[in-house]
Scaffold this active site. Sequence first.
Site, PDB file in Angstrom:
ATOM      1  N   GLY A 246     -17.049 -21.271 -10.649  1.00  0.00           N
ATOM      2  CA  GLY A 246     -16.320 -21.589 -11.867  1.00  0.00           C
ATOM      3  C   GLY A 246     -15.361 -20.498 -12.316  1.00  0.00           C
ATOM      4  O   GLY A 246     -14.524 -20.708 -13.188  1.00  0.00           O
ATOM      5  N   VAL A 247     -15.489 -19.310 -11.734  1.00  0.00           N
ATOM      6  CA  VAL A 247     -14.511 -18.248 -12.012  1.00  0.00           C
ATOM      7  C   VAL A 247     -13.515 -18.304 -10.867  1.00  0.00           C
ATOM      8  O   VAL A 247     -13.765 -17.780  -9.788  1.00  0.00           O
ATOM      9  CB  VAL A 247     -15.185 -16.867 -12.076  1.00  0.00           C
ATOM     10  CG1 VAL A 247     -14.203 -15.814 -12.514  1.00  0.00           C
ATOM     11  CG2 VAL A 247     -16.377 -16.915 -13.008  1.00  0.00           C
TER      12      VAL A 247
ATOM     13  N   GLY B 105      -8.867 -18.816  -6.186  1.00  0.00           N
ATOM     14  CA  GLY B 105      -8.158 -19.352  -5.029  1.00  0.00           C
ATOM     15  C   GLY B 105      -6.668 -19.474  -5.266  1.00  0.00           C
ATOM     16  O   GLY B 105      -5.854 -19.064  -4.433  1.00  0.00           O
TER      17      GLY B 105
ATOM     18  N   SER C 252      -6.209 -28.615   5.923  1.00  0.00           N
ATOM     19  CA  SER C 252      -7.422 -28.694   5.105  1.00  0.00           C
ATOM     20  C   SER C 252      -8.292 -29.868   5.519  1.00  0.00           C
ATOM     21  O   SER C 252      -7.794 -30.898   5.984  1.00  0.00           O
ATOM     22  CB  SER C 252      -7.042 -28.893   3.629  1.00  0.00           C
ATOM     23  OG  SER C 252      -6.157 -27.891   3.196  1.00  0.00           O
TER      24      SER C 252
ATOM     25  N   HIS D   5      -5.716 -28.061  -4.494  1.00  0.00           N
ATOM     26  CA  HIS D   5      -4.341 -27.772  -4.071  1.00  0.00           C
ATOM     27  C   HIS D   5      -3.305 -28.485  -4.940  1.00  0.00           C
ATOM     28  O   HIS D   5      -2.246 -27.926  -5.239  1.00  0.00           O
ATOM     29  CB  HIS D   5      -4.146 -28.137  -2.592  1.00  0.00           C
ATOM     30  CG  HIS D   5      -4.880 -27.227  -1.654  1.00  0.00           C
ATOM     31  ND1 HIS D   5      -4.606 -25.877  -1.557  1.00  0.00           N
ATOM     32  CD2 HIS D   5      -5.894 -27.447  -0.778  1.00  0.00           C
ATOM     33  CE1 HIS D   5      -5.406 -25.317  -0.661  1.00  0.00           C
ATOM     34  NE2 HIS D   5      -6.210 -26.261  -0.173  1.00  0.00           N
TER      35      HIS D   5
END
Lengths: 440, 440, 440, 440
Positions: free
Chosen positions: D268-269, D272, D297, D368
């Site tokens: 949750g932090v 990316g 991906s 993304h």
Amino acid sequence: MNRSGFFYDLLSTLFERPNLARIKGDGRSITELCEALITSSSEGASHSMGQQILSQFSELTPEAEVEFFRYLTEQLDIDTEKLKALTAAYQADRSPDNLAGLLEAAEPRRQELLRRINRVPGATGELVSMRAHLLGLLRDNPSFGRTDLDFQHLFGSWFNRGFLVPRRIHWQSPANILEKIIKYEAVHAIDDWDDLRRRVEPADRRCYAFFHPAMPDDPLIFVEVALVKGVPGSVQAILAENREILDPASADTAVFYSISNCQAGLRGVSFGNSLIKQVVEDLQAEVKSITTFVTLSPIPGLCRWLSQSLADQPNADAVAQAVKVATDTGDLAGLGDQSQWLRRQAASYLINQKDRNGLPLDPVARFHLNNGAMVHDIHAGADLSANGVRQSCGLMVNYLYDLRKIGQFHEGFAENHTVAASRDVKTLADAAAANSNGRK
Amino acid sequence: MNRSGFFYDLLSTLFERPNLARIKGDGRSITELCEALITSSSEGASHSMGQQILSQFSELTPEAEVEFFRYLTEQLDIDTEKLKALTAAYQADRSPDNLAGLLEAAEPRRQELLRRINRVPGATGELVSMRAHLLGLLRDNPSFGRTDLDFQHLFGSWFNRGFLVPRRIHWQSPANILEKIIKYEAVHAIDDWDDLRRRVEPADRRCYAFFHPAMPDDPLIFVEVALVKGVPGSVQAILAENREILDPASADTAVFYSISNCQAGLRGVSFGNSLIKQVVEDLQAEVKSITTFVTLSPIPGLCRWLSQSLADQPNADAVAQAVKVATDTGDLAGLGDQSQWLRRQAASYLINQKDRNGLPLDPVARFHLNNGAMVHDIHAGADLSANGVRQSCGLMVNYLYDLRKIGQFHEGFAENHTVAASRDVKTLADAAAANSNGRK
Amino acid sequence: MNRSGFFYDLLSTLFERPNLARIKGDGRSITELCEALITSSSEGASHSMGQQILSQFSELTPEAEVEFFRYLTEQLDIDTEKLKALTAAYQADRSPDNLAGLLEAAEPRRQELLRRINRVPGATGELVSMRAHLLGLLRDNPSFGRTDLDFQHLFGSWFNRGFLVPRRIHWQSPANILEKIIKYEAVHAIDDWDDLRRRVEPADRRCYAFFHPAMPDDPLIFVEVALVKGVPGSVQAILAENREILDPASADTAVFYSISNCQAGLRGVSFGNSLIKQVVEDLQAEVKSITTFVTLSPIPGLCRWLSQSLADQPNADAVAQAVKVATDTGDLAGLGDQSQWLRRQAASYLINQKDRNGLPLDPVARFHLNNGAMVHDIHAGADLSANGVRQSCGLMVNYLYDLRKIGQFHEGFAENHTVAASRDVKTLADAAAANSNGRK
Amino acid sequence: MNRSGFFYDLLSTLFERPNLARIKGDGRSITELCEALITSSSEGASHSMGQQILSQFSELTPEAEVEFFRYLTEQLDIDTEKLKALTAAYQADRSPDNLAGLLEAAEPRRQELLRRINRVPGATGELVSMRAHLLGLLRDNPSFGRTDLDFQHLFGSWFNRGFLVPRRIHWQSPANILEKIIKYEAVHAIDDWDDLRRRVEPADRRCYAFFHPAMPDDPLIFVEVALVKGVPGSVQAILAENREILDPASADTAVFYSISNCQAGLRGVSFGNSLIKQVVEDLQAEVKSITTFVTLSPIPGLCRWLSQSLADQPNADAVAQAVKVATDTGDLAGLGDQSQWLRRQAASYLINQKDRNGLPLDPVARFHLNNGAMVHDIHAGADLSANGVRQSCGLMVNYLYDLRKIGQFHEGFAENHTVAASRDVKTLADAAAANSNGRK
């Protein structure tokens, strides 16, 4: 330049320095220690002897120093009888064993001594300093030149270009390095830390040095660079305190305005050429907008030559007299607007005045021309410092490094002593010649 | 990602490596390039020629390689006629100029060639590799030993102890360094990364290496150390996978259980002595509880000597036969409890068996005894690896470095070839002699 | 302290700094940007907005700055109605969701704003500077104290002791760090680079600082230490230009003679205690001979207290008058040999004079006593600088850190406000009380 | 071995780690220690208590761990009565003092506890690990979500983007870092050190990670990048053992083929987004020839969705059956050339299938698209690993990062949940819809 944190570790180790002040002697004299060290087979003992020799040397009186170098020169020389015999043996039978014998006999024993002293951590810098002392004694003791040959030979091997480390100097550099930049600057003296900061901190100023891993605290040579717009005609603008800082991306020219050798003991082991080349490559990669690489250099032999040259002419005219006064007194104001005349003389001096080897009289000119640079432009009133006026009559010269022509110019100079010069400078030199002829 | 920091800069530069694969030739052959390089005065051109020579060398066929070394040996040799004349001149007048001439003539021209190649960044490692090739050709081309003398001379100067950098290897070391430790381990092979980790990561294991600043990716020599309680009698315990890790503060003994030279091309340029000394000093400062410094070493010549020695005795008894079988087959089990007999033989071998120079037959013994160590103890069944059984009949020996006696033992060995040994080992050797005599 | 070259790399990256001068705005005002940043979900846009806010803030007029902080204080405050409702909801049902709502409502919105600004590389230092501005406005705008609470809260988290990096400062430190030591020294001003060098280069001088990884160029706090023999009674000897340098191995005492906080914007975020503790630990490990850790501290409130205290006595005697003159004029000579009287007054001041919380009046005393130190000795004529005479009547005090008693003294002070003092100092204070009583 | 260098010093300090195994308790239980730590005023005592808490926590039984988190959740919660009163007080008088009281009351006491534990050097990583344990207990103990909110709040502040350090990982990186890359790779498993080397050593491969200065040994997140010609359609080619290495200067595309979060405790932090942005910027600066930035991906939710979606259709046709078989058995061969059908389904899944919040079902797509990328292309048979077939039916997708459109796409997605896709992918999705309609 690739990078890795690991070698940071590597180099930090090199900081170990012998604290020579603390080395206690074991009662033997410095020459006794030298004799023992040359023949010792024990590393531990060698280490201690090497330290003692360096420690004792640093405390020798001037007379004892002469004695020590005399010992090196005369007692640790080549045995010529032996060498002759071994040369003959090798001539008769070219076996490796015979060559080994010959090579050992052909090397003055002091070379092995110096190599063994150099095993002590930190000794390299001490040996460089030892040679500086030796050079100071050469005039009065010309035979010491024999010992100096061995220093030169070893330093040439140890300070091989492949072992030198180029490094940028900036305001984040360690203070103990920066204080050496202040101390070693040889062209345009650095007054204090604020002056230094003006040369290394702004975005449009650079300073690069060569280091040797065994002397990580001591630069060998450094160059100061200004990134500017257009080729500059005066060093005052570059060194001004309150100038505006240029965004490097707007610069088109890199000016090498000062190059200083730091180690008197490395005289004759040349690095300047390599450093300039390295810096040009680095700047090209980093600042894409820069297309011109040029120096702003003194003409240190100009005033002396001009004085002598004019002194020879009994009917020296007013200009000549003015120059003489100006250079005698250091007051350039007396020259009036004769600067064009001075530029012509300088052009003629740089292009036409040669030493007995056919090379330019001026040492700075010899250096840059041999690197493949050309004489690009000459400026009057370009260095009004006391030193600049006294040596160069206030003039400065741009040597241009045109990367496409460096090879060709170097070759022309090396083979035929051809001095490459711009059309402008050639015109100036021609005018000087015409004048001179006209006057006769 | 921006970067900064002074020493980062310094060392990162050393990473520059010529990408030899990419060097395009200019059409000249390798020997033409050598001739041109020796006489070139242009740094730029020299640089390019040096790179081409290294690049071409790396692609020579075996035959062409022999040709190249023949060229170096015969074409770039000393001119003995000239040397004789200049020696005579110097004998007549010992002027620096005359000495300069003599020194130049006394140096095979290939030395200058190698120095010039070495100006290329990264060339040092390539030249070390070149000599490794040369060494491989010496047996069939003994005259190449003349060229090897010049490599030795230069490497002795370049790899001077004062230029070496000691460095600890641990699990935080770069992977590209660690993989070389795996590759170069010469005594007790490292199977994989897990095996490596067991040797460098635990608190009671150490690994130290020497590096040269011009070859920062490549260790020159390294030593593996175990911190233990009591002098160990077997390497199996040290290398065991599931052993308990010792708190270093509880250790009293540092065991040097593996020393590996990494660079075949540096044969004869000795670092082992210095590295051991350095590590002993560092460990003494860091781990106060350690008071004993000892090796656990193979006896690589033991089996061969034993086989020959027993083969000479027509009436070799059962033990001898068993050894022969054991060493022939590598199966030590056949020895039964004859280990005491083996220890006696080993003691006798180490203390009494000498080469034609009067030095111990065993090369590892020569190395440590010359460093000032003594033969402390001998263990049977101490290395049951294939290699350990084949060469050392499974035996290992402790050489003890007693810091108070190193100097004295080294001198005794260097001057009188005295082999220092503990009372126990001497007793073993005496028993062997008595046996042997008794048997006759 | 363990080490690795790798993290050198790591930290160097932190050098990236936004060049705020170059940030071009997009037309929005600083408060519009703040509103947008709080609600933005795009990292790219947030980054740009954060930069613009910092850039605009750095160019605000004093009036606009007040407006900006008023905006933060009043517009980005807590919605108390909402908070009350959510508190009630959580009281009724202690679900994580209810707590999440409550926590969000209980945090002034400016906290999230500051956290988002801090995402910009280099913003941490800018925010510290922003708070320094805020602190300067607190007196005239006491309500801004609400905003200051949020700065304090965030800085307490960001500058957590676990994130601080202790680092030795020496003459090899980067010049840009050293110039900040010169600038920030708050106790005994550093005149110039030579003065600085005398404090960081000699073997018997140390300087340590705390850094934060997000502000690697800027120390947070530093302490200067002298290694000496015996507890010193005057700072002049420590700062003397031509003093003899002591071999650290001969020192028995480490004197903390100056502690300076560097960042006005970090007021109330205390590091001093941790730094002293760290330095004591490091010195104990490094210099085994040192057994005593002591400060040489000013008594900055002494003169003011003495003046007031004497002013209250209509019949103040000659000494009192002399002190008044001396402290008014800064000329200590007038005091004659009344130094013993002064020491008594100082002892009494340190031990007996308390503020309304029952803590010592003197701020430096509060700091060290709370750390667990004791008042060890008091010296007259110990700091004759203008500042030293004006504030401390020229007196200095040693606070002793006795590692075996730190815990006990800290507790006694924290719980009962007990001032630990040596027998000598207590005797001085008693004598002052007796005198004072006697005089009445 | 001596050491020096400023930044070396700086970072090396961060290595200090508490050796928790060695911490001896003082008899107090973990909750007693927590109570004491919250109220302690002594730094020394706090330090010791923090270490003991971490040490005890690491040895708790599963049951005791639950008890500990229950203690944190229930005993160290907010006092709502008090908070209500202080909120009312602040509503009445918005003074800084009232706000200070309110803020303190509005913060669960466990936050201050965690901040104090974090003062212990090395505690940050331990606390991240503590939260990983907590997350594992959330399902069975949903109320622990209250404690998790405080971890999230603190980690959000401590792991602020401005404190993260981007760093390239290569074959010169420390082995202890590299082994964590092997361990943490979550997308395409790294088999061994040779596999790792293929991903970080070749000139056309890159790996970048974020680190936090307080956890210098442990990456937070890393991304693997391949430099290639043209957008690739399969990961097999990228991971092949014997592929040809590309000169980076010939590459036109950077492929992000694996992104792995390393710390379960930092769920949750999010990092990316920032890491991709950083790497794009760095690559643009370093490799000028690269103009396309694209991912390769997985579509981890595809198979599950497809199975469910087809299961709902009683008359599922042969293809559907084949997919079911293929994904059940992991054998893709049964699919025959139905790959076009699969691509259509995947396009439809990515573009049209939404969760209850209106966001794409697929988590990787959400990530993304929220970063501003678009769905560029879909490939069948692109990941034939067991995992790739099981989750993604062997398909992979390229998300394209077009730097000129990132802002616009992000906004469209964030505000209207618009899925940006190429014309090709849209056509595939339309075809799937038409098919599906036609079938009904």
